[in-house]
Design a protein around this motif. Structure first.
Motif, PDB file in Angstrom:
ATOM      1  N   PHE A 118      53.827  55.268  -5.526  1.00 32.91           N
ATOM      2  CA  PHE A 118      52.861  55.933  -5.160  1.00 32.91           C
ATOM      3  C   PHE A 118      53.231  57.494  -5.698  1.00 32.91           C
ATOM      4  CE2 PHE A 118      51.239  59.138  -2.253  1.00 32.91           C
ATOM      5  CZ  PHE A 118      49.824  59.010  -2.533  1.00 32.91           C
ATOM      6  N   ALA A 119      54.516  58.009  -5.214  1.00 26.96           N
ATOM      7  CA  ALA A 119      55.099  59.310  -5.427  1.00 26.96           C
ATOM      8  C   ALA A 119      54.994  59.692  -7.190  1.00 26.96           C
ATOM      9  CB  ALA A 119      56.363  59.575  -5.029  1.00 26.96           C
ATOM     10  N   VAL A 120      55.429  58.793  -7.762  1.00 27.98           N
ATOM     11  CA  VAL A 120      55.331  59.000  -9.324  1.00 27.98           C
ATOM     12  C   VAL A 120      53.988  58.989  -9.975  1.00 27.98           C
ATOM     13  CG1 VAL A 120      55.905  57.902 -11.592  1.00 27.98           C
ATOM     14  CG2 VAL A 120      57.571  57.975  -9.915  1.00 27.98           C
ATOM     15  N   VAL A 121      53.021  58.156  -9.372  1.00 25.73           N
ATOM     16  CA  VAL A 121      51.760  58.253  -9.813  1.00 25.73           C
ATOM     17  C   VAL A 121      50.897  59.386  -9.254  1.00 25.73           C
ATOM     18  CG1 VAL A 121      49.455  56.829  -9.664  1.00 25.73           C
ATOM     19  CG2 VAL A 121      51.461  55.636 -10.100  1.00 25.73           C
ATOM     20  N   TYR A 122      51.309  59.558  -8.103  1.00 25.63           N
ATOM     21  CA  TYR A 122      50.507  60.980  -7.305  1.00 25.63           C
ATOM     22  C   TYR A 122      50.801  62.180  -8.270  1.00 25.63           C
ATOM     23  CZ  TYR A 122      48.969  64.330  -4.207  1.00 25.63           C
ATOM     24  OH  TYR A 122      48.565  65.588  -3.369  1.00 25.63           O
ATOM     25  N   GLY A 123      52.183  62.188  -8.521  1.00 22.78           N
ATOM     26  CA  GLY A 123      52.897  63.448  -9.208  1.00 22.78           C
ATOM     27  C   GLY A 123      52.170  63.697 -10.636  1.00 22.78           C
ATOM     28  N   ILE A 124      52.372  62.395 -11.318  1.00 25.14           N
ATOM     29  CA  ILE A 124      51.487  62.704 -12.928  1.00 25.14           C
ATOM     30  C   ILE A 124      50.138  62.884 -12.617  1.00 25.14           C
ATOM     31  CG2 ILE A 124      51.131  61.200 -14.668  1.00 25.14           C
ATOM     32  CD1 ILE A 124      53.653  59.836 -14.402  1.00 25.14           C
ATOM     33  N   TRP A 125      49.439  62.327 -11.693  1.00 24.86           N
ATOM     34  CA  TRP A 125      48.067  62.722 -11.577  1.00 24.86           C
ATOM     35  C   TRP A 125      47.949  64.057 -11.380  1.00 24.86           C
ATOM     36  CZ3 TRP A 125      45.666  64.629  -7.104  1.00 24.86           C
ATOM     37  CH2 TRP A 125      44.133  64.668  -7.111  1.00 24.86           C
ATOM     38  N   ALA A 126      48.938  64.782 -10.486  1.00 21.87           N
ATOM     39  CA  ALA A 126      48.795  66.165 -10.331  1.00 21.87           C
ATOM     40  C   ALA A 126      49.137  66.982 -11.380  1.00 21.87           C
ATOM     41  CB  ALA A 126      49.691  66.475  -9.078  1.00 21.87           C
ATOM     42  N   LEU A 127      50.073  66.464 -12.101  1.00 22.75           N
ATOM     43  CA  LEU A 127      50.280  67.307 -13.367  1.00 22.75           C
ATOM     44  C   LEU A 127      49.323  67.400 -14.429  1.00 22.75           C
ATOM     45  CD1 LEU A 127      54.197  66.630 -14.240  1.00 22.75           C
ATOM     46  CD2 LEU A 127      53.120  68.580 -13.152  1.00 22.75           C
ATOM     47  N   TRP A 128      48.597  66.507 -14.421  1.00 25.75           N
ATOM     48  CA  TRP A 128      47.430  66.155 -15.640  1.00 25.75           C
ATOM     49  C   TRP A 128      46.484  67.291 -15.534  1.00 25.75           C
ATOM     50  CZ3 TRP A 128      50.638  63.590 -18.085  1.00 25.75           C
ATOM     51  CH2 TRP A 128      50.494  63.219 -19.353  1.00 25.75           C
ATOM     52  N   VAL A 129      46.344  67.926 -14.531  1.00 26.03           N
ATOM     53  CA  VAL A 129      45.563  68.939 -14.257  1.00 26.03           C
ATOM     54  C   VAL A 129      45.486  69.833 -15.162  1.00 26.03           C
ATOM     55  CG1 VAL A 129      46.304  70.338 -12.746  1.00 26.03           C
ATOM     56  CG2 VAL A 129      43.911  70.296 -12.521  1.00 26.03           C
ATOM     57  N   TRP A 130      46.844  70.040 -15.624  1.00 26.61           N
ATOM     58  CA  TRP A 130      47.236  71.023 -16.837  1.00 26.61           C
ATOM     59  C   TRP A 130      47.175  70.586 -18.152  1.00 26.61           C
ATOM     60  CZ3 TRP A 130      50.028  71.348 -11.920  1.00 26.61           C
ATOM     61  CH2 TRP A 130      49.888  72.502 -11.415  1.00 26.61           C
ATOM     62  N   VAL A 131      46.950  69.183 -18.295  1.00 26.94           N
ATOM     63  CA  VAL A 131      47.148  68.722 -19.593  1.00 26.94           C
ATOM     64  C   VAL A 131      45.760  68.299 -19.948  1.00 26.94           C
ATOM     65  CG1 VAL A 131      47.748  66.685 -20.814  1.00 26.94           C
ATOM     66  CG2 VAL A 131      49.316  67.320 -19.232  1.00 26.94           C
ATOM     67  N   SER A 132      44.817  67.985 -19.377  1.00 24.37           N
ATOM     68  CA  SER A 132      43.467  67.712 -19.653  1.00 24.37           C
ATOM     69  C   SER A 132      42.551  69.018 -19.909  1.00 24.37           C
ATOM     70  CB  SER A 132      42.709  66.892 -18.938  1.00 24.37           C
ATOM     71  OG  SER A 132      42.939  67.120 -17.574  1.00 24.37           O
TER      72      SER A 132
END
Lengths: 131, 120
Positions: B106-120
């Protein structure tokens, strides 16, 4: 698999004369710093996720809050914890590989000197934001 | 240090090895992370500043690798501490392991999901 409690292990180490001195304190601080860093990790993930959950403004308002000198100091202490944990971890891995066991105290102090040296570089940058 | 080498016999070989491998990955990636955020960009941290940094693919890859390795390392470390305290019973240990895996994923998926706001 047999489970050995920390108490039994300490007793075993007292028996071999290893549960004392630098090795004991290094181990205790290693655990303590590890637990603090593990707790911080999840807080950190939550904080950064506010950029997506609450939007740019909510993340920036958190960063503004973290600008408080005392919080910058706490942040600097986290860097210190990372460096202690990392360099003591290097020592543990060296011991696992059988490197420097006879000179483990010297290896410990060399690792701590490296940690202190790197910490000084971060201190140099952080001090203006703390004082 | 006998204390550390004895860990092998308690937590299992794979967690022991995983802790060492992730330790090396974390040391490298966390230094990149700390130098960029606490040295180069100290005093400038903001939503936009993070976006500028993550625009570089190498920085994004570094942070994602760090996230993966450090979540495993942290939870496996917590597991070592709890087993030292003496978590007895097969069921309790299995349940705790399942809990840690769920929390970690959960922590890894949530963390990547959070970071992706800067990617997309």
């Amino acid at each position: 698999m047999r489970v050995v409690s920390a108490k039994d292990r300490e007793t075993a180490n007292i028996g071999t004369g290893l549960w004392k001195g630098i090795g004991m304190w290094a181990w205790m601080l290693f655990r303590l710093s590890g637990l603090i860093l593990a707790a911080y990790l999840f807080v950190h993930i939550w904080v950064i996720s506010q950029g997506r959950v609450g939007g740019p403004d909510s993340l920036d308002s958190l960063f503004e809050f973290f600008d408080h000198p005392f919080l910058v100091f706490l942040d600097f202490m986290l860097v210190a914890a990372v460096l202690f944990h990392a360099l003591n971890g290097v020592r543990v891995i060296l011991m696992d590989l059988g490197v420097g066991i006879r000179r483990h105290k010297a290896v410990f102090w060399i690792c701590m000197a490296v940690a202190a040296g790197v910490l000084w570089l971060f201190a140099y940058k952080a001090i203006p934001f703390i004082l | 240090m006998r204390t550390e080498t004895l860990d092998r016999s308690r937590g299992g070989m794979w967690p022991w090895l995983g802790q060492r491998v992730t330790a090396v990955v974390v040391i490298v990636t966390i230094m990149v992370h700390l130098v960029l955020t606490h040295y180069v960009a100290i005093g400038e941290l903001s939503y936009d500043n993070i976006g500028e940094r993550l625009a570089a693919g190498a920085v994004l890859a570094n942070d994602v690798l760090l996230l993966l390795a450090v979540v495993f390392h942290a939870l496996n470390g917590v597991r070592m501490v709890v087993l030292d305290w003496g978590l007895s019973g097969r069921g309790a240990r299995r349940g705790f392991d399942v809990f840690l895996w769920v929390a970690g994923i959960f922590a890894v998926v949530y963390g990547i999901w959070a970071l992706w706001v800067w990617v997309s």
